[in-house]
Design an enzyme around this catalytic site. Structure first.
Site, short mmCIF file in Angstrom:
data_model
loop_
_atom_site.label_atom_id
_atom_site.label_comp_id
_atom_site.label_asym_id
_atom_site.label_seq_id
_atom_site.Cartn_x
_atom_site.Cartn_y
_atom_site.Cartn_z
N HIS A 88 26.71 40.60 49.23
CA HIS A 88 27.64 40.63 48.11
C HIS A 88 29.06 40.49 48.62
CE1 HIS A 88 27.65 44.81 49.43
NE2 HIS A 88 28.60 45.15 48.57
N ASP A 137 33.68 44.74 53.03
CA ASP A 137 33.00 45.33 54.19
C ASP A 137 31.67 44.64 54.49
OD1 ASP A 137 32.15 46.47 51.75
OD2 ASP A 137 31.48 48.33 52.70
#
Lengths: 301, 301
Positions: B60, B64
């Site tokens: 996604h 991070d």
């Protein structure tokens, strides 16, 4: 004036070399200059408080100079920053950062203000009472600016013994520092120079990376206290300078000499080299006061 | 099957914690899964050859999990890569990567092929003779997929002593491995099971990060050899799971138990914790075979 080098290498980050980023502490500011991948980790390693960074200057949109910016902007959000952040950099920077914020559905909860640069002439892009920042147009493969940070003229220093002898009311001290003549308690006009000393000369710092050898920058950086000039290569690889639009250490030193700067710091080293002695020795043949940048190293001037 | 954890922490990279990235070595592939900031440096630190990475899977578009991708793509170019690179990830990824390549005027000199994902149902997104990869739709704050990597059925193993006793021509060995009955040198039909042994059971690996507790994934990951399931929090912070769409270690273990997986690896730890013992102990109350991910650690299965 304190300069902390977070990264001073070109191209890709590696386990022992960081791409370009540095912090200039000047007149109570912490200016972040360029922001290669991993900059936020290097800020932590060098114990620089994130909250003190309010202005970020990006020279150009090659990855080794700004791929760490979006992560830093995101981390500021996670740290619940509220202080505005000003980012100065080439046109396109706003689009790429905001696109990534949009895709992650994570807008900043602090004001994020972009100042996009497009001029090919030097511009004043920031100033306050103590400092001003100008662009230094550079010649590289894409649109690139260096940045000139100048302290404004400092105040005159009181010669306290002389001030007391002259019997001047404390209410006039501020005016004395500003260079005015004032009347003493007896109504006698006191010449400013008789009770004050010259101010500390204002310091200046010029960051010039990335650029081919370009004498057009010399008038802009004339007499600066400290010049950081890229030196991607040494003499034996000088032929690479033209196609890649980079400089050798010797070329950086020639610019330093012609601009009569105080100190030259070399950086943006190609990762093809294992040591940096030749950068220094070749530069020193042209200009004596040469220092080598090093990741994690601080310089005080 | 070997899994190397490059980073297993959530949110921001720090000096001692990396954001999500891992390499799955399976059937001669090196699949890179997620690519947080700093991944290229961690690949070097773990001595993983960049040229072996041909497929990258991005779960996604939270930073991070992918802020290191554009740097890696750029480094591949600097390393004069020619091998095609396939990137699988949510719609939007192509735009953000190509925008940055455009702004730096640095297109790749190798084919860069994006496979953008938009489906909310599990899809087969890659397969060859040895392995297949399916998406695992997850529930997070933005569109997110886990990935299921499955070895295809292995060939039967020859029982060499039995094969020789049965006097079968070597030309038929391939057919035997494929499960066929064959005629021996005397023209007698030899039953496959009498001269071969069962193949090694195919292994499988499911990567599920980031996600809220979601039993809908159980049929997709049923009986996998290894499940990596995010466990951002421990019990005492369970209340954070719903707003942030993350899971606790206990919830990860419940999924592992209900899906009857072989081994559970916990990861994506919040950086608020200083140690990880409670992740393991709380998970073990639900499911026994629990391992903790750790940056730089490899697991062989």
């Amino acid at each position: 004036m304190k300069l902390t080098i977070l990264g001073c290498h070109s191209a890709t980050p590696r386990t022992n070399t960081n791409p370009t980023s540095q912090v200039l502490e000047i007149k109570n500011h912490m200016f972040l200059i360029d922001c290669g991948e991993g900059t936020q980790v290097e800020l932590r390693r060098n114990k620089i408080k994130f909250s003190r960074i309010k202005h970020i200057f990006i020279s150009h949109l090659h990855g080794d100079h700004y791929f760490g910016l979006v992560g830093l902007v995101s981390t500021f959000r996670l740290l619940t920053r509220e202080t505005p952040l000003h980012i100065y950099g080439p046109k396109g920077l706003k689009e790429v950062i905001t696109l990534q914020l949009k895709l992650s559905d994570s807008w900043t909860n602090y004001p994020l203000i972009f100042h996009e640069l497009t001029s090919k002439k030097s511009e004043l892009i920031y100033q306050d009472d103590n400092v001003e920042v100008h662009t230094i147009p550079l010649i590289h493969r894409i649109y690139t600016n260096g940045f000139l940070f100048k302290e404004k003229k400092n105040e005159r220093k009181l010669d306290i013994a002389a001030v007391l002898r002259a019997n001047i009311n404390v209410a006039y001290y501020r005016k004395l520092k500003q260079g005015f003549d004032v009347e003493n308690e007896e109504g006698v006009l006191i010449k400013n120079e008789s009770v004050t000393k010259d101010p500390i000369p204002p310091k200046s710092y010029a960051f010039c990376s990335d650029t081919v050898y370009n004498e057009a920058i010399i008038p802009l950086i004339k007499n600066v206290s400290v010049l950081y000039h890229e030196s991607t290569f040494i003499d034996k690889n000088e032929a690479l300078c033209i196609p890649t639009k980079h400089s050798t250490a010797r070329q950086a030193a020639l610019i330093a000499k012609k601009a009569n700067v105080g100190t030259l710091i070399l950086g943006h080293f190609s990762t093809r080299y294992n040591g940096y002695d030749e950068f220094k020795s070749e530069a020193k043949e042209e200009f004596d006061n040469v220092l080598l940048a090093q990741d994690g190293k601080s310089f005080e001037f």
